[in-house]
Design a protein around this motif. Structure first.
Motif, PDB file in Angstrom:
ATOM      1  N   TYR A 102     -34.432  -3.384  19.571  1.00  0.00           N
ATOM      2  CA  TYR A 102     -33.191  -3.078  18.880  1.00  0.00           C
ATOM      3  C   TYR A 102     -32.419  -1.982  19.580  1.00  0.00           C
ATOM      4  N   MET A 103     -31.105  -2.104  19.576  1.00  0.00           N
ATOM      5  CA  MET A 103     -30.282  -1.049  20.145  1.00  0.00           C
ATOM      6  C   MET A 103     -28.887  -1.102  19.533  1.00  0.00           C
ATOM      7  N   VAL A 104     -28.211   0.040  19.584  1.00  0.00           N
ATOM      8  CA  VAL A 104     -26.832   0.105  19.121  1.00  0.00           C
ATOM      9  C   VAL A 104     -25.958   0.177  20.362  1.00  0.00           C
ATOM     10  N   GLY A 105     -24.981  -0.698  20.440  1.00  0.00           N
ATOM     11  CA  GLY A 105     -24.120  -0.690  21.625  1.00  0.00           C
ATOM     12  C   GLY A 105     -22.796  -1.354  21.315  1.00  0.00           C
ATOM     13  N   ASP A 106     -21.866  -1.168  22.202  1.00  0.00           N
ATOM     14  CA  ASP A 106     -20.513  -1.684  22.010  1.00  0.00           C
ATOM     15  C   ASP A 106     -20.299  -2.804  23.032  1.00  0.00           C
ATOM     16  N   PHE A 116     -18.456  -1.911  26.055  1.00  0.00           N
ATOM     17  CA  PHE A 116     -19.142  -1.048  27.027  1.00  0.00           C
ATOM     18  C   PHE A 116     -20.606  -1.446  27.034  1.00  0.00           C
ATOM     19  N   LEU A 117     -20.882  -2.588  27.585  1.00  0.00           N
ATOM     20  CA  LEU A 117     -22.227  -3.140  27.511  1.00  0.00           C
ATOM     21  C   LEU A 117     -23.209  -2.295  28.330  1.00  0.00           C
ATOM     22  N   PRO A 118     -24.205  -1.681  27.672  1.00  0.00           N
ATOM     23  CA  PRO A 118     -25.104  -0.781  28.412  1.00  0.00           C
ATOM     24  C   PRO A 118     -26.324  -1.502  28.982  1.00  0.00           C
ATOM     25  N   ILE A 119     -26.109  -2.601  29.658  1.00  0.00           N
ATOM     26  CA  ILE A 119     -27.234  -3.395  30.179  1.00  0.00           C
ATOM     27  C   ILE A 119     -27.138  -3.453  31.696  1.00  0.00           C
ATOM     28  N   LYS A 120     -28.291  -3.272  32.314  1.00  0.00           N
ATOM     29  CA  LYS A 120     -28.352  -3.296  33.774  1.00  0.00           C
ATOM     30  C   LYS A 120     -27.947  -4.671  34.307  1.00  0.00           C
ATOM     31  N   LEU A 180     -31.748  -0.763  30.180  1.00  0.00           N
ATOM     32  CA  LEU A 180     -30.589  -0.024  29.682  1.00  0.00           C
ATOM     33  C   LEU A 180     -29.956   0.818  30.779  1.00  0.00           C
ATOM     34  N   VAL A 181     -28.635   0.860  30.759  1.00  0.00           N
ATOM     35  CA  VAL A 181     -27.918   1.771  31.651  1.00  0.00           C
ATOM     36  C   VAL A 181     -26.843   2.487  30.830  1.00  0.00           C
ATOM     37  N   CYS A 182     -26.217   3.470  31.438  1.00  0.00           N
ATOM     38  CA  CYS A 182     -25.152   4.197  30.763  1.00  0.00           C
ATOM     39  C   CYS A 182     -23.978   3.236  30.530  1.00  0.00           C
ATOM     40  N   PRO A 183     -23.460   3.182  29.305  1.00  0.00           N
ATOM     41  CA  PRO A 183     -22.385   2.225  29.017  1.00  0.00           C
ATOM     42  C   PRO A 183     -21.091   2.520  29.781  1.00  0.00           C
ATOM     43  N   LEU A 184     -20.901   3.752  30.183  1.00  0.00           N
ATOM     44  CA  LEU A 184     -19.631   4.109  30.835  1.00  0.00           C
ATOM     45  C   LEU A 184     -19.728   4.004  32.349  1.00  0.00           C
ATOM     46  N   VAL A 236     -32.250   7.120  17.488  1.00  0.00           N
ATOM     47  CA  VAL A 236     -32.525   7.285  16.058  1.00  0.00           C
ATOM     48  C   VAL A 236     -33.599   6.301  15.654  1.00  0.00           C
ATOM     49  N   ILE A 295     -34.253   3.620  17.920  1.00  0.00           N
ATOM     50  CA  ILE A 295     -33.128   2.752  18.273  1.00  0.00           C
ATOM     51  C   ILE A 295     -32.144   3.558  19.126  1.00  0.00           C
ATOM     52  N   PRO A 296     -32.008   3.204  20.403  1.00  0.00           N
ATOM     53  CA  PRO A 296     -31.040   3.936  21.222  1.00  0.00           C
ATOM     54  C   PRO A 296     -29.609   3.602  20.802  1.00  0.00           C
ATOM     55  N   CYS A 297     -28.785   4.641  20.663  1.00  0.00           N
ATOM     56  CA  CYS A 297     -27.396   4.433  20.251  1.00  0.00           C
ATOM     57  C   CYS A 297     -26.512   4.656  21.468  1.00  0.00           C
ATOM     58  N   LEU A 298     -26.025   3.587  22.053  1.00  0.00           N
ATOM     59  CA  LEU A 298     -25.300   3.704  23.312  1.00  0.00           C
ATOM     60  C   LEU A 298     -23.813   3.367  23.178  1.00  0.00           C
ATOM     61  N   VAL A 299     -23.255   3.603  21.999  1.00  0.00           N
ATOM     62  CA  VAL A 299     -21.810   3.468  21.851  1.00  0.00           C
ATOM     63  C   VAL A 299     -21.193   4.737  22.440  1.00  0.00           C
ATOM     64  N   PRO A 300     -20.193   4.604  23.319  1.00  0.00           N
ATOM     65  CA  PRO A 300     -19.645   5.792  23.974  1.00  0.00           C
ATOM     66  C   PRO A 300     -19.305   6.917  22.995  1.00  0.00           C
ATOM     67  N   ARG A 301     -18.838   6.570  21.802  1.00  0.00           N
ATOM     68  CA  ARG A 301     -18.457   7.594  20.830  1.00  0.00           C
ATOM     69  C   ARG A 301     -19.650   8.416  20.341  1.00  0.00           C
ATOM     70  N   ASP A 302     -20.848   7.844  20.382  1.00  0.00           N
ATOM     71  CA  ASP A 302     -22.044   8.563  19.937  1.00  0.00           C
ATOM     72  C   ASP A 302     -22.515   9.580  20.972  1.00  0.00           C
TER      73      ASP A 302
END
Lengths: 357, 87
Positions: A153-157, A160-164, B24-28, B54, B57-64
Motif C-alpha cells: 500500500y502507498m499514498v501517491g498522486d 506525480f507517479l513515484p514509481i521507478k 519507489l522513487v521521489c515523485p518530483l 504512516v 504506508i509511505p505518503c508520496l503526494v508532493p504536498r505531504d
C-alpha cells in the motif's frame, strides 16, 4: 463564427487568463458551450504550448472527496463493479502473466475484490491519493487472503507517479484518471513506470457522462440564479482517447466505449452515489455555494425532464476503456515502406483469374 | 514501554517498506529515496524533501513532503547517503 470564438476561448485558457461568466443569461449559455468546445480541443490539440501549468481540477479537494468516499464506501456499487469486471476481463485475453501490478486510485477496492487470480498477478501495489482510502483498503485486507496476493500500500498522486522506471508489468486504473489536470503527462509517467511489453489498462469517464444532470443543472441555475457556474468536469471524448494513448507513446493502442444507464429512485440518490464514489465537483472555478433552492430545482428539473414512467431517474455513464502496451521488439508492427515483394496488382489479378475459372 | 512500541514500529515499517522501497522513487525528481529510521520517513536527497510513512504506508503526494531543515541537511551532507542507515 462559433468556431473562431471557441478558438479564442481555448487561447484564453492557454494564457492563463481568468474565465468569467457573462452576466446576462443568454450570453452565459453561449459562453458555456464555447468553453466546453475549447476544453475538448484542449485535450487533443494541446501540444507544448499548453503545458501542465493549466489547472482545471482542485486536486486537494479531490483528495478530501476520496477521504469521504472511503468513509461512505461499503454498500453495493453495481456500476463500479461492472466497470472493474469489464476492465479485468481484458487480462484473460492476454497469454502473458503479470507478476507485479500497480492499481491506481479510483475504484481500486473493486479491482482487488474482482481480480480473482486473473493475469497471474503475484504482487499488487495499491495506490490512492487519500490516506484514509488506503487505510481502508489495508484494514479490509484479511477478507481477500484467498487471493494469494502480496498486497502493498502507498499514498501517491497520479500526476506525480513515484514509481521507478521499468518496474511494473501491469498498471490498472479504474475510474480515476479523469480527475488529472494533465492526463497526457500522467499517462506518459505510467508508460515510463512499465517494463517493456507491460500493459496499461484504464477506464475513464467520457464526455457523455451525466448529460442529464448537466442539463438539469444548467436549467435550474439559469432559472434561479440568472447565470451558470461550472458544475461538471470537462471529460475526454472518445476520439481523444486514442490520441491520448498514441501521444503517451503506447504501442498497439485500443479504445472502446460502453454506456451504462443507472436508474435511481430520485435525483438526490444519484448525488449520494456520486459522493460514495468520490466523483463530486472538484473544478477550480466552481462556485463554492450551492443554494438549497437551486439544488431542489435541479432535482425537480431532472425528474420532470428525464424520469421514466415508473418514476425512476436514469443517469448515463459513458466509460472509455483504454489499452496500451509499452513497446517491445517482440510486438507486431508494420513492415518498413517499400519492403514488399509482391505487388497488390498481382494479388488482384490472381484473384480475378480464380474468379473466372 | 516506549522502547517496546518503538521497536515494534520500526519492525513494522521496515517489513512493509522493503518490497516497496525497491520500486519507489521521489515523485518530483524521480530520484531514489532513502528510508530514515529515526524520523520514520522517506528522504529524497536530490531535492532535500522528506515524505512521511504512516503505519507502514509511505505518503508520496508532493504536498505531504516537508522540506528538510538546514541542520538535518548538514548531517546528511557529512556522510553522503548512508549516514542515516547506520544510526
Amino acid at each position: 463564427m462559433a468556431v473562431s470564438a471557441a478558438r479564442v476561448f481555448a487561447g484564453e485558457w492557454a494564457s492563463g487568463k481568468h474565465y468569467r461568466l457573462f452576466p446576462s443569461p443568454a450570453a452565459a449559455i453561449t459562453a458555456f458551450s464555447f468553453a466546453i468546445a475549447g476544453l475538448a480541443s484542449f485535450c487533443t490539440e494541446a501540444d507544448g504550448v499548453l503545458s501542465s501549468r493549466v489547472k482545471i481540477f482542485d486536486r486537494d479537494l479531490k483528495r478530501k472527496h476520496r477521504d469521504r468516499a472511503a468513509w461512505l464506501m461499503g454498500g453495493k456499487n453495481d456500476f463500479v463493479d461492472s466497470v472493474a469486471e469489464n476492465l479485468l476481463d481484458r487480462l484473460e485475453d492476454c497469454k502473458k502473466t503479470f507478476s507485479t501490478a500497480l492499481c491506481l486510485g479510483g475504484s481500486s477496492e473493486a479491482i482487488r475484490r474482482l481480480i480473482r487470480g486473473r493475469g497471474g498477478i503475484e504482487k499488487l501495489i495499491m495506490m490512492d491519493m487519500s490516506l484514509d482510502m488506503v487505510k481502508h483498503l489495508k484494514n479490509t485486507e484479511q477478507n481477500y487472503v484467498s487471493n494469494n496476493l502480496e498486497t502493498l500500500y502507498m499514498v501517491g498522486d497520479e500526476e506525480f507517479l513515484p514509481i521507478k522506471e521499468n518496474s511494473l508489468e501491469l498498471l490498472v486504473s479504474c475510474l480515476g484518471l479523469h480527475w488529472t489536470n494533465d492526463l497526457p503527462g500522467a499517462m506518459i509517467q505510467c508508460r515510463l513506470a512499465l517494463k517493456p511489453d507491460g500493459l496499461f489498462l484504464a477506464a475513464i469517464l467520457g464526455g457523455e457522462t451525466l448529460k442529464e444532470l448537466r442539463m438539469a443543472c444548467t436549467i435550474a441555475q439559469l432559472e434561479r440564479e440568472g447565470g451558470i457556474s461550472p458544475r461538471m468536469s470537462p471529460l475526454a471524448q472518445v476520439r481523444d482517447a486514442g490520441n491520448l494513448l498514441t501521444r503517451a507513446g503506447f504501442a498497439l493502442p485500443g479504445v472502446d466505449v460502453d454506456e451504462y444507464t443507472v436508474r435511481y429512485d430520485s435525483a438526490l440518490e444519484l448525488i449520494e452515489h456520486l459522493r460514495t464514489m468520490g466523483e463530486t465537483n472538484a473544478l477550480l472555478q466552481r462556485s463554492n455555494i450551492l443554494k438549497r433552492d437551486t439544488a431542489l430545482a435541479t432535482a425537480a428539473v431532472y425528474e420532470s425532464m428525464f424520469a421514466a414512467e415508473d418514476g425512476k431517474i436514469p443517469a448515463t455513464f459513458q466509460v472509455i476503456y483504454m489499452t496500451g502496451w509499452k513497446e517491445h521488439p517482440s510486438q507486431q508492427k508494420a513492415k518498413s515502406r517499400g519492403s514488399a515483394t509482391i505487388s497488390f496488382e498481382d494479388i488482384q489479378s490472381h484473384f480475378r483469374s480464380n474468379e473466372v475459372n | 514501554m516506549v522502547r517496546g512500541s518503538r521497536a515494534l514500529h520500526l519492525k513494522d515499517a521496515g517489513a512493509i517498506s522493503k518490497a516497496l522501497l525497491d520500486i519507489l522513487v521521489c515523485p518530483l525528481s524521480k530520484q531514489p529515496l532513502r528510508f530514515c529510521q529515526e524520523t520514520q520517513s522517506l528522504i529524497s536527497d536530490a531535492i532535500g524533501v522528506s515524505f512521511p510513512v504512516v503505519d507502514g504506508i509511505p505518503c508520496l503526494v508532493p504536498r505531504d513532503g516537508k522540506i528538510i531543515e538546514d541542520k538535518e541537511k548538514m548531517t546528511s551532507a557529512n556522510g553522503p547517503g548512508s549516514a542515516h542507515h547506520h544510526r
